[in-house]
Design a protein around this motif. Structure first.
Motif, short mmCIF file in Angstrom:
data_model
loop_
_atom_site.label_atom_id
_atom_site.label_comp_id
_atom_site.label_asym_id
_atom_site.label_seq_id
_atom_site.Cartn_x
_atom_site.Cartn_y
_atom_site.Cartn_z
N ARG A 71 -25.82 -52.89 -17.35
CA ARG A 71 -25.18 -51.87 -18.18
C ARG A 71 -26.11 -50.65 -18.16
NH1 ARG A 71 -25.42 -50.09 -23.54
NH2 ARG A 71 -23.41 -49.74 -24.55
N ILE A 72 -25.58 -49.52 -17.75
CA ILE A 72 -26.39 -48.31 -17.62
C ILE A 72 -25.91 -47.28 -18.64
CG2 ILE A 72 -27.15 -46.45 -16.09
CD1 ILE A 72 -26.40 -48.37 -13.74
N TRP A 73 -26.82 -46.90 -19.52
CA TRP A 73 -26.55 -45.86 -20.52
C TRP A 73 -27.30 -44.61 -20.09
CZ3 TRP A 73 -29.96 -43.98 -24.65
CH2 TRP A 73 -29.30 -43.15 -25.56
N ARG A 74 -26.59 -43.50 -20.04
CA ARG A 74 -27.19 -42.22 -19.64
C ARG A 74 -27.13 -41.25 -20.81
NH1 ARG A 74 -27.37 -42.17 -13.92
NH2 ARG A 74 -26.08 -43.79 -13.02
N THR A 75 -28.20 -40.49 -20.98
CA THR A 75 -28.26 -39.49 -22.03
C THR A 75 -29.25 -38.41 -21.63
OG1 THR A 75 -28.42 -39.20 -24.44
CG2 THR A 75 -30.11 -40.59 -23.38
N GLN A 76 -29.43 -37.45 -22.49
CA GLN A 76 -30.47 -36.43 -22.32
C GLN A 76 -31.22 -36.31 -23.64
OE1 GLN A 76 -28.31 -32.92 -21.00
NE2 GLN A 76 -28.85 -33.40 -18.89
N PHE A 89 -39.02 -44.48 -30.35
CA PHE A 89 -37.78 -45.11 -30.81
C PHE A 89 -37.39 -46.25 -29.87
CE2 PHE A 89 -33.31 -45.80 -31.36
CZ PHE A 89 -33.06 -45.54 -32.70
N ALA A 90 -37.47 -45.99 -28.57
CA ALA A 90 -37.10 -47.01 -27.58
C ALA A 90 -37.95 -48.27 -27.74
CB ALA A 90 -37.24 -46.44 -26.17
N THR A 144 -28.34 -49.30 -34.50
CA THR A 144 -29.31 -48.61 -33.64
C THR A 144 -28.72 -47.33 -33.08
OG1 THR A 144 -30.38 -50.70 -33.08
CG2 THR A 144 -30.75 -48.87 -31.57
N VAL A 145 -27.47 -47.37 -32.66
CA VAL A 145 -26.80 -46.17 -32.16
C VAL A 145 -26.74 -45.10 -33.24
CG1 VAL A 145 -24.60 -45.23 -31.33
CG2 VAL A 145 -25.47 -47.37 -30.37
N SER A 146 -26.37 -45.49 -34.45
CA SER A 146 -26.31 -44.54 -35.56
C SER A 146 -27.68 -43.92 -35.83
CB SER A 146 -25.82 -45.22 -36.84
OG SER A 146 -24.49 -45.63 -36.69
N LYS A 147 -28.73 -44.74 -35.78
CA LYS A 147 -30.09 -44.25 -36.02
C LYS A 147 -30.54 -43.26 -34.95
CE LYS A 147 -31.91 -48.22 -38.54
NZ LYS A 147 -32.81 -49.39 -38.46
N ILE A 148 -30.26 -43.57 -33.69
CA ILE A 148 -30.72 -42.68 -32.62
C ILE A 148 -29.97 -41.36 -32.65
CG2 ILE A 148 -29.27 -43.47 -30.69
CD1 ILE A 148 -31.85 -43.31 -28.95
N ILE A 149 -28.70 -41.39 -32.99
CA ILE A 149 -27.92 -40.15 -33.11
C ILE A 149 -28.47 -39.31 -34.26
CG2 ILE A 149 -25.65 -39.21 -33.71
CD1 ILE A 149 -24.48 -41.55 -32.02
N PHE A 193 -32.71 -36.07 -31.48
CA PHE A 193 -33.39 -35.79 -30.21
C PHE A 193 -32.55 -36.03 -28.98
CE2 PHE A 193 -34.29 -40.20 -29.73
CZ PHE A 193 -35.07 -40.66 -30.77
N LEU A 194 -31.32 -36.51 -29.14
CA LEU A 194 -30.40 -36.61 -28.01
C LEU A 194 -29.60 -35.33 -27.89
CD1 LEU A 194 -28.96 -40.22 -28.35
CD2 LEU A 194 -31.01 -39.46 -27.13
N THR A 195 -29.27 -34.97 -26.65
CA THR A 195 -28.46 -33.80 -26.41
C THR A 195 -27.49 -34.10 -25.28
OG1 THR A 195 -28.51 -31.42 -26.01
CG2 THR A 195 -30.10 -32.73 -24.79
N GLY A 196 -26.46 -33.31 -25.16
CA GLY A 196 -25.49 -33.54 -24.09
C GLY A 196 -24.65 -34.77 -24.34
N ASP A 197 -23.95 -35.18 -23.31
CA ASP A 197 -23.07 -36.34 -23.40
C ASP A 197 -23.83 -37.62 -23.08
OD1 ASP A 197 -20.84 -34.73 -23.96
OD2 ASP A 197 -20.45 -34.42 -21.82
N GLN A 198 -23.37 -38.71 -23.66
CA GLN A 198 -23.86 -40.03 -23.31
C GLN A 198 -22.74 -40.75 -22.57
OE1 GLN A 198 -24.43 -39.26 -26.96
NE2 GLN A 198 -26.17 -38.22 -26.06
#
Length: 103
Positions: A4-9, A21-22, A72-77, A81-86
């Motif tokens: 499973r590959i998750w992409r973000t910026q 965080f990771a 975890t998703v809610s916390k990272i959002i 520090f995330l930008t762009g699309d995931q």
């Protein structure tokens, strides 16, 4: 096995926060999931990927339904520090040499 590959910026200048965080939140959450087989995280500039390995499709579905994962998703959002699309992609894994990596 499935990957499973998750992409973000990540926002410029906030890479250390993302890495912390990771290590402190994402990794333990993944390790607690049934069917989890491993993770690799990488990046170049602002682009980041998280490749997780799973026993099968059911394990990925269980991850997606997991309250720990959704938290975890809610916390990272919320960090900002995330930008762009995931995006998320899932593939069958047909070849691996994970034993060589562990050696």
């Amino acid at each position: 096995m499935k990957c499973r590959i998750w992409r973000t910026q990540v926002v410029q200048g906030r890479f250390a926060e993302y890495e912390r965080f990771a290590r402190e939140i994402s990794l333990p959450m993944f390790q607690s999931q049934a069917g989890y087989r491993g993770v690799m995280m990488g990046g170049d500039g602002p682009d980041r990927i998280v490749i997780t390995l799973w026993e099968n499709d059911d394990a990925i579905a269980a991850l997606d339904a997991s309250s720990a994962y959704r938290d975890t998703v809610s916390k990272i959002i919320a960090t900002g520090f995330l930008t762009g699309d995931q995006s998320v992609e899932v593939y069958d894994t047909h070849l691996s040499d994970l034993d060589a990596i562990r050696a």
